[in-house]
Every structure is written in C-alpha cells, then in structure tokens.
Write a protein that holds these residues in place. Structure first.
Motif, PDB file in Angstrom:
ATOM      1  N   ILE A   8       0.839  -1.136   0.118  1.00 48.95           N
ATOM      2  CA  ILE A   8      -0.007  -0.108   0.150  1.00 48.95           C
ATOM      3  C   ILE A   8       1.014   1.171  -0.103  1.00 48.95           C
ATOM      4  CG2 ILE A   8      -1.781   1.184   1.186  1.00 48.95           C
ATOM      5  CD1 ILE A   8      -3.122  -1.383   2.320  1.00 48.95           C
ATOM      6  N   TYR A   9       2.056   1.250   0.712  1.00 47.96           N
ATOM      7  CA  TYR A   9       2.961   2.308   0.925  1.00 47.96           C
ATOM      8  C   TYR A   9       3.445   2.799  -0.706  1.00 47.96           C
ATOM      9  CZ  TYR A   9       2.691   1.569   5.868  1.00 47.96           C
ATOM     10  OH  TYR A   9       2.223   1.667   7.140  1.00 47.96           O
ATOM     11  N   PHE A  51      -8.505   7.285   5.640  1.00 45.18           N
ATOM     12  CA  PHE A  51      -7.851   6.394   4.427  1.00 45.18           C
ATOM     13  C   PHE A  51      -8.454   5.297   4.379  1.00 45.18           C
ATOM     14  CE2 PHE A  51      -4.665   3.258   3.642  1.00 45.18           C
ATOM     15  CZ  PHE A  51      -3.957   4.026   2.344  1.00 45.18           C
ATOM     16  N   THR A  77      -1.578   6.733  -1.943  1.00 48.20           N
ATOM     17  CA  THR A  77      -0.907   6.635  -0.583  1.00 48.20           C
ATOM     18  C   THR A  77       0.045   7.699  -0.059  1.00 48.20           C
ATOM     19  OG1 THR A  77      -1.584   4.216  -0.497  1.00 48.20           O
ATOM     20  CG2 THR A  77      -0.262   5.095   1.361  1.00 48.20           C
ATOM     21  N   LEU A 131      -8.297   3.580   0.519  1.00 50.78           N
ATOM     22  CA  LEU A 131      -7.676   2.295   0.511  1.00 50.78           C
ATOM     23  C   LEU A 131      -8.505   1.515  -0.797  1.00 50.78           C
ATOM     24  CD1 LEU A 131      -6.150   0.055   1.380  1.00 50.78           C
ATOM     25  CD2 LEU A 131      -7.948  -0.549   3.148  1.00 50.78           C
ATOM     26  N   TYR A 191      -1.641  10.843   0.126  1.00 50.32           N
ATOM     27  CA  TYR A 191      -2.341  11.136   1.215  1.00 50.32           C
ATOM     28  C   TYR A 191      -1.520  11.326   2.269  1.00 50.32           C
ATOM     29  CZ  TYR A 191      -5.609  10.189   4.762  1.00 50.32           C
ATOM     30  OH  TYR A 191      -6.487  10.343   5.949  1.00 50.32           O
TER      31      TYR A 191
END
Length: 302
Positions: free
Chosen positions: A29-30, A147, A35, A152, A38
């Motif tokens: 996800i990173y 998030f 992401t 997500l 954000y």
C-alpha cells in the motif's frame, strides 16, 4: 520470514469492516502514489495546525523536519506492530486484531522516541507524553479512518498485486496482470489440469472461472463481470453458483456472487454491510447472510 509476510492479518478497522490483507500486501500500500500523496497531505495539515505545539520552541525548518520525521517513525513502528500481529496470527489464526490497537501501539513508542530526540535538540522543550498520546491518538485515528474508508479502496488492487499504479490508471484486477504461459515453453505442471481448465457455463456459454469476478442477477438475466469485459445472458444465478465451490467465491446476497480474488474487505455503507472489491466497486451483503460471509472470510481470506 516468507511465511510471516504471507500471513493474513485479519484486521478489523475503526468502522467495523474487515481488511483481508497479508503483511506483504499491506506493505505494498505504501508504494501507491495515492497513499504517498495522502501521507504528504496529512503532514502538511500537521504542519499547518501544529497539534504538538512545537512551532513556538523550534525554528520553522526544524519544526517541519520534526513533523515529517515523526510520521516516518510512526510508520516504522506501525510496520513493526503489524509484523508482530502477523506472527500472532500464525500462532493463533483465530485472533482478531482491531485497528485502534495498531494505532495506540504504534503511537506510544513514536511519542517517546520523538520526545527523547527533541529534548536532545532543545533541552527546554516541554512535551507531555500522556496528554499528547490521547489527543494525537484521536487525531491519527480520524485520519486513518478516512484513509481506510475512502482511499484504500482505490489502492486495494495495488496492494493485492504489488504493482504500483500510475496516475490516472485504473486499478487492475488481481488476476489481470498474471502473464499467460508461452505455448512453446510450457511451465511445469504445478496445479491439476482441471484447476486450470475449469469453466462456468452461463446461459449456454462457457466462461473461464479464473476470469470471472462478479455475477449479478437482474430479472431473468445475469450480468457477469469478467477480466476487462462483461457478459449478459438469460440464466439463473443459482445455476451459475451451483457450478462453483466454496473456495471459488461467496454469495453475499441472493442477487450477487463474488469471486474470492475480487474481494478486498467487508465494510459498511452507513448501516448496510457491503463487500469492497479490488477494483473499488462494492457489492451488498444481505443481513441474513452476514454471519455466513464473515465465516467465509475467516476461512478463505483470514
């Protein structure tokens, strides 16, 4: 280590929905530009609002650096806590891990570390740990809830495939990026032939099961969503579902069937339970089927 990163975390986030992600998928996800954008915006908000009251005791440059460093330390602590959760789930697969616990266990060490570092830089600085813990925990939980609920779903497919998305690119479905084997150089048989060749007959038309993501019943027709296309046939959903197995997918509603690889998380849209899919769309979950869906998620998605 390979076993740990592949371990399903079985997280339950702040609004009660489930995150069906492994540690490896969560780390992916990173890598998403969304992401990272954000997280950058969150840092800008922290700099502008100064919830830690650091601007008055630090030069502006050091203050901004401390804010970004604090976020980096927090994310590092979060990864460490999630790794411990993966180990726990490997020992006790039935363990349920609630996201606020992740936040508190990550935020506590972050505040202590940042306090010690700031005291070295500025011995006169006042940084009350416990009062900041309560205030920052609420603030961080709100940002993380935003998030998990709204950002997500857009990067869920990226986390599942491990492939970063480019700006403006639609999220790929998990199976969409898998390269087809070359006919001239076939791969060694790693799966039974029947697993590779399974099809579902929809209104007389055979459809490869691995390409099927969602099937929706509308009156006397079914709308089948495939890999990059769709199919509308006169058929009954019950006939389609009868050709699948429990590990292939789940029927969360009498009018819907969802493939396992398409499921991202169990969530809520207001009072209504829903399944969030890897492409960002949602499917309703009937209240009467909710316990069955939760059991299915526990068994097949952790």
């Amino acid at each position: 280590m390979q076993i740990i990163v592949k371990q399903q975390l079985g997280l339950i986030h702040t609004t009660g929905g489930r995150l069906s992600l492994t540690l490896e998928q969560f780390l992916n996800i990173y890598r998403s530009p969304r992401t990272q954008l954000y997280l950058g915006l969150v840092c800008v908000i922290f700099v502008a609002t100064d919830p830690n009251d650091l601007h008055a005791v630090l030069p502006f440059g050091a203050y901004v650096l401390a804010t970004f460093a604090g976020q980096s330390v927090y994310l590092g602590c979060q990864i460490l806590v999630l790794t411990c959760c993966a180990i726990l789930r490997g020992v006790r697969p039935s363990s349920r891990i609630y996201w606020p616990m992740i936040t508190l266990l990550s935020l506590g060490p972050t505040i202590v570390i940042m306090k010690d570092v700031l005291v070295l830089v500025e011995p006169e600085i006042q940084f009350p740990v416990m009062s900041r813990l309560v205030f920052l925990a609420v603030t961080v939980l709100v940002f993380e809830m935003i998030f998990l609920r709204f950002v997500l779903p857009m990067v869920c497919a990226e986390a599942l495939t491990g492939t970063p998305l480019r700006a403006g690119e639609a999220p790929p479905l998990p199976d969409a990026t898998a390269p087809e084997p070359e006919p001239s150089d076939p791969e060694p048989d790693t799966k039974p032939p029947e697993e590779e060749e399974r099809v579902v007959v929809i209104g007389g038309r055979p459809v490869p099961l691995r390409d099927l993501t969602v099937v929706e019943a509308r009156e006397h027709h079914v709308h089948a969503h495939l890999d990059g296309t769709s199919l509308v046939q006169r058929a009954r959903l019950s006939d389609v579902v009868a050709q699948t197995r429990a590990e292939d997918g789940v029927q969360p509603h009498r009018s819907w069937w969802v493939a396992r690889h398409a499921v991202c998380a169990l969530d809520r849209d207001g009072p209504r339970p829903i399944l969030r899919l890897a492409d960002g769309s949602t499917v309703p979950v009937a209240r009467g089927r909710l316990p069955d869906v939760e059991r299915w998620l526990d068994v097949y998605l952790g």
